[in-house]
Scaffold this motif. Structure first.
Motif, PDB file in Angstrom:
ATOM      1  N   VAL A  95       0.769   3.937 -11.037  1.00  0.00           N
ATOM      2  CA  VAL A  95       0.312   3.258 -12.099  1.00  0.00           C
ATOM      3  C   VAL A  95      -0.991   2.488 -11.644  1.00  0.00           C
ATOM      4  CG1 VAL A  95       2.285   2.694 -13.314  1.00  0.00           C
ATOM      5  CG2 VAL A  95       1.446   1.106 -11.539  1.00  0.00           C
ATOM      6  N   GLU A  96      -2.102   2.296 -12.794  1.00  0.00           N
ATOM      7  CA  GLU A  96      -3.387   1.820 -12.765  1.00  0.00           C
ATOM      8  C   GLU A  96      -3.168   0.185 -12.804  1.00  0.00           C
ATOM      9  OE1 GLU A  96      -5.764   3.888 -15.512  1.00  0.00           O
ATOM     10  OE2 GLU A  96      -5.524   5.699 -14.330  1.00  0.00           O
ATOM     11  N   VAL A  97      -4.146  -0.458 -11.879  1.00  0.00           N
ATOM     12  CA  VAL A  97      -4.182  -1.767 -12.225  1.00  0.00           C
ATOM     13  C   VAL A  97      -5.801  -2.189 -12.028  1.00  0.00           C
ATOM     14  CG1 VAL A  97      -1.885  -2.187 -10.907  1.00  0.00           C
ATOM     15  CG2 VAL A  97      -4.007  -2.204  -9.636  1.00  0.00           C
ATOM     16  N   ASP A  98      -5.951  -3.184 -12.682  1.00  0.00           N
ATOM     17  CA  ASP A  98      -7.448  -3.716 -12.653  1.00  0.00           C
ATOM     18  C   ASP A  98      -7.920  -4.017 -11.312  1.00  0.00           C
ATOM     19  OD1 ASP A  98      -7.582  -3.408 -15.294  1.00  0.00           O
ATOM     20  OD2 ASP A  98      -6.894  -5.414 -15.479  1.00  0.00           O
ATOM     21  N   ASN A  99      -7.347  -4.688 -10.318  1.00  0.00           N
ATOM     22  CA  ASN A  99      -7.662  -5.062  -9.185  1.00  0.00           C
ATOM     23  C   ASN A  99      -6.609  -5.028  -8.169  1.00  0.00           C
ATOM     24  OD1 ASN A  99      -8.250  -6.879  -6.691  1.00  0.00           O
ATOM     25  ND2 ASN A  99     -10.144  -7.374  -8.051  1.00  0.00           N
ATOM     26  N   VAL A 100      -6.538  -3.964  -7.063  1.00  0.00           N
ATOM     27  CA  VAL A 100      -5.418  -3.834  -6.228  1.00  0.00           C
ATOM     28  C   VAL A 100      -5.284  -5.011  -5.430  1.00  0.00           C
ATOM     29  CG1 VAL A 100      -4.715  -2.567  -4.135  1.00  0.00           C
ATOM     30  CG2 VAL A 100      -5.781  -1.347  -5.787  1.00  0.00           C
ATOM     31  N   ARG A 101      -6.212  -5.732  -4.773  1.00  0.00           N
ATOM     32  CA  ARG A 101      -6.030  -7.007  -4.049  1.00  0.00           C
ATOM     33  C   ARG A 101      -5.491  -7.991  -4.792  1.00  0.00           C
ATOM     34  NH1 ARG A 101      -8.520  -6.369   0.977  1.00  0.00           N
ATOM     35  NH2 ARG A 101      -9.934  -4.539   1.421  1.00  0.00           N
ATOM     36  N   GLU A 102      -6.048  -7.993  -5.951  1.00  0.00           N
ATOM     37  CA  GLU A 102      -5.201  -9.372  -6.649  1.00  0.00           C
ATOM     38  C   GLU A 102      -3.847  -8.807  -6.665  1.00  0.00           C
ATOM     39  OE1 GLU A 102      -7.503 -10.422 -10.284  1.00  0.00           O
ATOM     40  OE2 GLU A 102      -9.252 -10.690  -9.115  1.00  0.00           O
ATOM     41  N   MET A 103      -3.547  -7.419  -7.298  1.00  0.00           N
ATOM     42  CA  MET A 103      -2.095  -7.238  -7.520  1.00  0.00           C
ATOM     43  C   MET A 103      -1.325  -7.471  -6.327  1.00  0.00           C
ATOM     44  SD  MET A 103      -0.493  -6.677 -10.057  1.00  0.00           S
ATOM     45  CE  MET A 103      -1.599  -6.374 -11.544  1.00  0.00           C
ATOM     46  N   MET A 104      -1.831  -7.028  -5.181  1.00  0.00           N
ATOM     47  CA  MET A 104      -0.795  -7.345  -3.943  1.00  0.00           C
ATOM     48  C   MET A 104      -0.544  -8.735  -3.665  1.00  0.00           C
ATOM     49  SD  MET A 104      -3.287  -5.081  -1.519  1.00  0.00           S
ATOM     50  CE  MET A 104      -2.348  -5.435   0.207  1.00  0.00           C
ATOM     51  N   LYS A 105      -1.419  -9.692  -4.066  1.00  0.00           N
ATOM     52  CA  LYS A 105      -0.987 -11.108  -3.819  1.00  0.00           C
ATOM     53  C   LYS A 105      -0.217 -11.642  -4.784  1.00  0.00           C
ATOM     54  CE  LYS A 105      -5.792 -12.281  -2.343  1.00  0.00           C
ATOM     55  NZ  LYS A 105      -7.113 -13.049  -2.617  1.00  0.00           N
ATOM     56  N   ASP A 117      -1.167  -3.756   4.950  1.00  0.00           N
ATOM     57  CA  ASP A 117      -1.754  -5.109   4.727  1.00  0.00           C
ATOM     58  C   ASP A 117      -3.199  -4.804   3.822  1.00  0.00           C
ATOM     59  OD1 ASP A 117       0.006  -6.673   6.199  1.00  0.00           O
ATOM     60  OD2 ASP A 117      -0.936  -5.975   8.128  1.00  0.00           O
ATOM     61  N   GLU A 118      -3.621  -3.917   3.759  1.00  0.00           N
ATOM     62  CA  GLU A 118      -4.853  -3.613   3.321  1.00  0.00           C
ATOM     63  C   GLU A 118      -4.813  -2.226   2.330  1.00  0.00           C
ATOM     64  OE1 GLU A 118      -7.772  -5.213   3.179  1.00  0.00           O
ATOM     65  OE2 GLU A 118      -6.862  -6.613   4.399  1.00  0.00           O
ATOM     66  N   PRO A 119      -5.527  -2.201   1.284  1.00  0.00           N
ATOM     67  CA  PRO A 119      -5.408  -0.743   0.400  1.00  0.00           C
ATOM     68  C   PRO A 119      -6.214   0.237   1.179  1.00  0.00           C
ATOM     69  CG  PRO A 119      -6.582  -2.735  -0.901  1.00  0.00           C
ATOM     70  CD  PRO A 119      -6.192  -3.148   0.748  1.00  0.00           C
ATOM     71  N   LYS A 120      -5.753   1.425   0.860  1.00  0.00           N
ATOM     72  CA  LYS A 120      -6.587   2.514   1.553  1.00  0.00           C
ATOM     73  C   LYS A 120      -7.018   3.287   0.428  1.00  0.00           C
ATOM     74  CE  LYS A 120      -2.963   3.070   5.080  1.00  0.00           C
ATOM     75  NZ  LYS A 120      -1.985   3.901   5.664  1.00  0.00           N
ATOM     76  N   ILE A 121      -7.777   4.428   0.717  1.00  0.00           N
ATOM     77  CA  ILE A 121      -8.432   5.169  -0.418  1.00  0.00           C
ATOM     78  C   ILE A 121      -7.670   6.070  -0.424  1.00  0.00           C
ATOM     79  CG2 ILE A 121     -10.432   6.313  -0.887  1.00  0.00           C
ATOM     80  CD1 ILE A 121     -10.972   3.312  -0.826  1.00  0.00           C
ATOM     81  N   GLY A 122      -7.207   6.273  -1.667  1.00  0.00           N
ATOM     82  CA  GLY A 122      -6.576   7.391  -2.352  1.00  0.00           C
ATOM     83  C   GLY A 122      -7.149   8.794  -2.576  1.00  0.00           C
ATOM     84  N   ALA A 123      -6.399   9.551  -3.213  1.00  0.00           N
ATOM     85  CA  ALA A 123      -6.956  11.214  -3.432  1.00  0.00           C
ATOM     86  C   ALA A 123      -7.808  10.987  -4.489  1.00  0.00           C
ATOM     87  CB  ALA A 123      -5.531  11.737  -4.076  1.00  0.00           C
ATOM     88  N   HIS A 124      -7.993   9.878  -5.372  1.00  0.00           N
ATOM     89  CA  HIS A 124      -9.094   9.920  -6.300  1.00  0.00           C
ATOM     90  C   HIS A 124     -10.183   9.189  -6.135  1.00  0.00           C
ATOM     91  CE1 HIS A 124      -5.384  10.699  -9.023  1.00  0.00           C
ATOM     92  NE2 HIS A 124      -5.992  11.636  -9.140  1.00  0.00           N
ATOM     93  N   GLY A 125     -10.084   8.635  -4.660  1.00  0.00           N
ATOM     94  CA  GLY A 125     -11.482   7.911  -3.856  1.00  0.00           C
ATOM     95  C   GLY A 125     -11.346   6.626  -4.387  1.00  0.00           C
ATOM     96  N   LYS A 126     -10.028   5.806  -4.871  1.00  0.00           N
ATOM     97  CA  LYS A 126     -10.012   4.783  -5.226  1.00  0.00           C
ATOM     98  C   LYS A 126      -8.994   3.930  -4.470  1.00  0.00           C
ATOM     99  CE  LYS A 126     -11.070   5.825 -10.021  1.00  0.00           C
ATOM    100  NZ  LYS A 126     -10.407   6.092 -11.345  1.00  0.00           N
ATOM    101  N   PRO A 127      -9.240   2.546  -4.287  1.00  0.00           N
ATOM    102  CA  PRO A 127      -7.967   1.849  -3.726  1.00  0.00           C
ATOM    103  C   PRO A 127      -6.615   2.032  -4.145  1.00  0.00           C
ATOM    104  CG  PRO A 127     -10.256   0.302  -4.067  1.00  0.00           C
ATOM    105  CD  PRO A 127     -10.189   1.707  -4.707  1.00  0.00           C
ATOM    106  N   VAL A 128      -5.819   2.014  -3.079  1.00  0.00           N
ATOM    107  CA  VAL A 128      -4.207   2.381  -3.407  1.00  0.00           C
ATOM    108  C   VAL A 128      -3.525   1.360  -2.441  1.00  0.00           C
ATOM    109  CG1 VAL A 128      -4.598   4.330  -4.648  1.00  0.00           C
ATOM    110  CG2 VAL A 128      -3.910   4.336  -2.237  1.00  0.00           C
ATOM    111  N   VAL A 129      -2.295   1.073  -2.917  1.00  0.00           N
ATOM    112  CA  VAL A 129      -1.213   0.560  -2.061  1.00  0.00           C
ATOM    113  C   VAL A 129       0.191   0.594  -2.777  1.00  0.00           C
ATOM    114  CG1 VAL A 129      -2.581  -1.442  -1.267  1.00  0.00           C
ATOM    115  CG2 VAL A 129      -1.055  -1.611  -3.439  1.00  0.00           C
ATOM    116  N   PHE A 130       1.075   0.861  -1.644  1.00  0.00           N
ATOM    117  CA  PHE A 130       2.418   1.320  -2.259  1.00  0.00           C
ATOM    118  C   PHE A 130       3.301   0.012  -1.960  1.00  0.00           C
ATOM    119  CE2 PHE A 130       0.650   5.183  -1.069  1.00  0.00           C
ATOM    120  CZ  PHE A 130       1.003   6.143  -2.057  1.00  0.00           C
ATOM    121  N   LEU A 131       4.161  -0.286  -3.046  1.00  0.00           N
ATOM    122  CA  LEU A 131       5.184  -1.231  -3.001  1.00  0.00           C
ATOM    123  C   LEU A 131       6.610  -0.828  -2.530  1.00  0.00           C
ATOM    124  CD1 LEU A 131       4.284  -2.915  -6.470  1.00  0.00           C
ATOM    125  CD2 LEU A 131       3.467  -3.127  -4.357  1.00  0.00           C
ATOM    126  N   HIS A 132       7.131  -1.546  -1.976  1.00  0.00           N
ATOM    127  CA  HIS A 132       8.723  -1.095  -1.244  1.00  0.00           C
ATOM    128  C   HIS A 132       9.673  -0.427  -1.970  1.00  0.00           C
ATOM    129  CE1 HIS A 132      11.812  -0.664   1.554  1.00  0.00           C
ATOM    130  NE2 HIS A 132      10.933  -0.954   2.620  1.00  0.00           N
TER     131      HIS A 132
END
Length: 146
Positions: A95-105, A117-132
């Motif tokens: 799902v898309e979010v406005d700001n990955v770092r803010e959403m992580m917090k 601990d840090e976002p990675k650059i995903g397949a679309h060239g944008k920051p991504v993170v995964f939730l457990h």
């Protein structure tokens, strides 16, 4: 703490956007693409993402995408999934979010674990993170910055 997807969407994550894609683990992207093309859908070219240990191809739908994930290398995170489910299957939703770092917090304050601990650059060239998935009803949830 276990969270319900409805709780995430309605309570915890007001800046969550649309469904970006559903990812499907496959043994071979080119073979898997034949199904989607037979249904009359466009499948993008297969790209190698060695930093993620996968090859990817996106099936374009009117309102979202299906991401085909093929493992490359013995350390690919997709290998374990295919060991448990040899025919493949749904690996995660994004799902898309406005700001990955803010959403992580934000999710961490609610006891939801983030897998890096840090976002990675995903397949679309944008920051991504995964939730457990244990914190999200068994669903591996990817957050991608819009």
């Amino acid at each position: 703490m276990f969270c319900h997807v409805s709780t995430i969407i309605n309570g915890i994550m007001p800046s969550i956007g649309r469904l970006n894609h559903v990812a499907v683990a496959v043994k071979n992207c080119d073979r898997a693409a034949k199904l989607w093309r037979a249904l009359g859908l466009e499948v993008n070219k297969v790209d190698r993402l060695p930093e993620h240990g996968v090859k990817v191809a996106f099936v374009e739908l009117e309102n979202s995408k299906v991401e085909l994930l093929e493992p490359i290398g013995k350390n690919s995170p997709i290998n374990g999934f295919l060991d448990r489910s040899p025919v493949g299957g749904i690996h995660h939703i994004c799902v898309e979010v406005d700001n990955v770092r803010e959403m992580m917090k934000k999710v961490q304050t609610h006891g939801i674990r983030v897998l890096s601990d840090e976002p990675k650059i995903g397949a679309h060239g944008k920051p991504v993170v995964f939730l457990h998935p244990k914190d999200c009803n068994g669903v591996l949830l990817e957050l991608e910055e819009r």
